[in-house]
Design an enzyme around this catalytic site. Structure first.
Site: not given
Ligand code: AMP
Length: 746
Positions: A650
């Site tokens: 992502h």
């Molecule tokens: P990363 O550390 O790059 O994996 O970031 C994951 C991101 O996903 C973080 O910014 C979280 O706030 C976000 N996140 C976690 N769970 C969800 C979810 N269910 N829907 C959308 N964003 C999420």
């Protein structure tokens, strides 16, 4: 080698309108040490626009007169510059300086200017610049140039300005091409982004073939540089630009000016003991060269710079001559004339560590370098010094980290001062050795050894960050595989055999968090999401080295089944899904998810995913532009976490205000504001070049001190940091301003 005739240079500038050619000439000529004449087609006709032949005539006259000339016109294609290359007397060095700045920047400058005599401004300027750039032919040595300097950003330009303003009549510059970097898609994105916003009248370009000429007539002085250089110094980034080759002893053909490409850790040091302590210069120069040679033989990608304030300094010329005799690599060791406290702001030379010829009490005062450094660094240096040592004996050095509040840190990017005490031969000063040079040389050797060891120790502790920065600059890839001291690199590329440090530890912590879902996943929504995704809450082995907890599967599930999350997602396309980050760490924080199976995180990305990365970037860019069109004050960054907490590749699209209640701890902050965060533009470039992305997944990055992402000041906790960043309007560090890493409203 001394030369007995004065050298004349013919420097043909090349660059689109708005690239800063006239400013370049003005900047060089303001402090030049040889006579220069600027031949500018805009003003050649008694202060008004003239013709190419007038330029040729004036240039020829100036050269005949023994003056060096700048040909200040666009000269973007070979034909345009050919006559200028041929022109003039023999024994003239023919150089090109290419101001190959991002089209977006040139366009923006040209568009913004008003009252331009040729009316090359507004939307018309955008179209003209864009068309000119399409015809651009970069120069080659075979056209007749002995030296070509490519400048692709303002730091390169500053380096070139320094190089030419430091040339005295007897100097020659090394031949060859310097500073050329790969053109990449980022610039194109920049153009596209800009042109979308600029009105391009249909009438433009009707003068077809004569475009080049007509445009060059319209060039004007550019004074509206937006680059704030010095204030933006990023820690440990030593992008020196084409350094000032003060020494006329640089061997012709050496790559002495080629360092603009890389961010090289640099120690600048004065000659120890030769001024106030009256040490014999011949003997001191022998010691310097011996010690430098010894140190460099074990060192990797670093630079040592011997600095003196005065032109024609005896110690500098002795050292240059001896270093040349010993064939010491002039990329790694060179001399520089300038004030050691203003090497960057005045000389364009970035040095992250400087040495001080200190007194035994380690106190300010006296004269020379010691007084200058203490005064430039402010009182915090004295306090920081006291914490390290109360006094110093001859032959020793002490490393002092410079507080981020010090002006020397803020404006010059100096992170450490190393105080060194050398042997004293001056009867008016303490510990005089009374001409005992056998002891004196021994102590002087010890002093330089201690100094270089001090520098090495700083570099060793910061190797990871340095490498990351150097890699980020995307240059000299072969060298990036060595660390600073000749060891194999750590943590550079994802390697299936290599355990990814943060993955495992973060996973453990993540799982701990997951138990009670206290932080990011602490809500009912998250609970529901986990249940929905993996009812049994089991761990999933994704086929990579990382095992993902159930809580970490939410994004994966959304990517694979977006239709089941209609309320959460913003956009569904074949390759990507866009959604709001559930725990946004800034006012605007989106995620662009890849929909492909098998790419859980950046470590899985390979060259075959490049198209997908580009799609993700383009989608993210579009979203950010939408936000920007609503609120021009926003600034965005697009990138990936080196080791994400959530499964499924992502892209974060995040505004740089970091104004969010969800930003709660050091990890949150550092995951977006250290090298742990990999800009999408860099990732695409690396995947294209190396077949995979560089991962900076060292835990230490996430536990680094909290520093403002703009001014780099340090803060003790998140509330204090947040209160600071809500007011901080300092320019962003130079590395972020480069290569479209930051997205701003046009
Ligand atoms: P990363 O550390 O790059 O994996 O970031 C994951 C991101 O996903 C973080 O910014 C979280 O706030 C976000 N996140 C976690 N769970 C969800 C979810 N269910 N829907 C959308 N964003 C999420």
């Amino acid at each position: 080698m001394e030369v007995d005739r004065e050298n004349i240079s013919k420097v043909i500038l090349m660059g689109a309108p708005g690239s800063g050619k006239s400013t370049f000439c003005d900047d060089v000529m303001r402090t030049a040490r040889r006579p220069w004449v600027r031949i500018c087609q805009d003003t050649i006709g008694n202060g008004k626009s003239g013709t190419k032949s007038q330029c040729l005539k004036s240039a020829a006259e100036a050269l005949k007169d023994g003056k060096s000339v700048f040909i200040d016109r666009c000269n973007l294609d070979r034909e345009q510059r050919a006559e200028f290359v041929k022109l003039g007397v023999h024994q003239v060095d023919v150089h090109a300086v290419v101001l190959d700045l991002p089209a977006r920047l040139c366009i923006s400058r040209s568009v913004k200017r008003t009252g331009h005599e040729g009316n090359l401004q507004g939307g018309k300027a955008a179209a003209v610049v864009n068309r000119m750039l399409q015809k651009k032919e970069l120069p080659k040595l075979t056209e007749g140039f002995s030296r070509i300097t490519f400048c692709q950003n303002e730091i390169d330009v500053q380096g070139a300005v320094s190089t030419y303003s430091a040339l005295d009549p007897l100097d020659t510059l090394p031949s060859g091409c310097f500073g050329q970097k790969k053109q990449d898609a980022k610039i194109q994105l920049g153009i596209m982004k800009f042109l979308k916003k600029v009105e391009v009248p249909d009438t433009v370009g009707s003068n077809g073939n004569s475009f080049q000429d007509s445009v060059s007539k319209h060039e004007t002085k550019e004074k509206n540089f937006s680059f704030k250089g010095p204030e933006n110094v990023t820690l440990l980034v030593g992008n020196a630009g084409n350094k000032v080759t003060e020494g006329r002893d640089f061997p012709k053909g050496s790559s002495a000016g080629a360092l603009s490409l890389c961010d090289v850790p640099t120690l600048a040091f004065p000659s120890i003991s030769t001024a106030d302590f009256q040490f014999n210069h011949e003997k001191a120069s022998n010691v310097i060269v011996e010690k430098v040679e010894e140190f460099l033989s074990n060192a990797g990608n670093i630079r040592l710079v011997l600095v003196d304030l005065t032109h024609g300094s005896k110690i500098l010329s002795l050292v240059r001559a001896k270093a040349a005799q010993k064939n010491i690599d002039s990329n790694k060791f060179f001399t520089f004339v300038g004030d050691i406290t203003q090497l960057y702001t005045k000389g364009g030379l970035r040095c992250n560590v400087i040495a001080n010829a200190a007194n035994w009490r380690l106190k300010p005062g006296g004269g020379g370098v010691n007084a200058a450094i203490f005064s430039a660094a402010g009182p915090s240096l004295e306090i920081a010094t006291k914490e390290q040592a109360g006094s110093l004996s001859p032959g020793n050095a002490v490393v002092v980290p410079l507080p981020s509040t010090s002006p020397l840190y803020k404006s010059e990017g100096v992170t450490h001062v190393i105080h060194v005490l050398g042997p004293n031969m001056n009867p008016q000063r303490p510990n005089c050795l009374e001409n005992d040079y056998s002891k004196g040389c021994k102590v002087l050797r010890e002093a330089y050894s201690s100094l270089f060891e001090g520098f090495a120790s700083i570099m060793k502790t910061q190797t990871t960050v340095l490498e990351a920065n150097c890699q980020k600059s995307g240059s000299r890839s072969s060298e990036l595989h060595k660390d600073l001291f000749g060891k194999s690199p750590t943590n550079h590329f994802p390697n299936s055999d290599q355990k990814i440090k943060r993955d495992s530890s973060y996973e453990t912590k993540g799982n701990k968090k997951c138990k009670g879902l206290p932080d990011e996943l602490g809500s009912d929504i998250a609970d529901a999401m986990v249940k929905k995704t993996h009812p049994k809450n089991e761990k999933i082995d994704c086929g990579t080295s990382k095992a993902w907890g159930s809580w970490a599967q939410a994004l994966y599930h959304i990517a694979m089944h977006p239709e089941e999350h209609k309320n959460d997602v913003i956009e569904i396309a074949d390759d990507v899904v866009v959604l709001n980050d559930l725990y946004p760490k800034a006012q605007n924080h989106l995620l662009v998810l890849a929909r492909m199976e098998g790419i859980d995180h950046l470590a899985d990305v390979r060259r075959e995913h490049l198209e997908l990365l580009r799609t993700m970037h383009a989608v993210g860019l579009k979203k950010a532009e939408k936000f920007l069109s609503d609120d021009k004050s926003l600034i965005f960054r697009l990138g990936y976490h080196s080791a994400p907490s959530m499964r499924q590749l992502h892209l974060h699209v995040i505004s740089q205000d970091f104004n969010s209640k969800h930003l709660k701890n050091k990890k949150h902050w550092n995951s977006f504001n250290t090298d742990f965060f990999r800009d999408s533009v860099d990732v695409m470039e690396e995947v294209d070049k190396y077949g995979k992305a560089i991962l900076n997944n060292d835990d230490s990055l996430l536990s680094m001190e909290l520093r403002c992402h703009r001014c780099r000041s340090a803060h003790p906790n998140i509330p204090r940091l947040k209160s600071h960043i809500s007011n901080c309007r300092a320019p962003f560090p130079a590395t972020l301003l480069q290569n479209c890493r930051l997205l701003l409203a046009a």
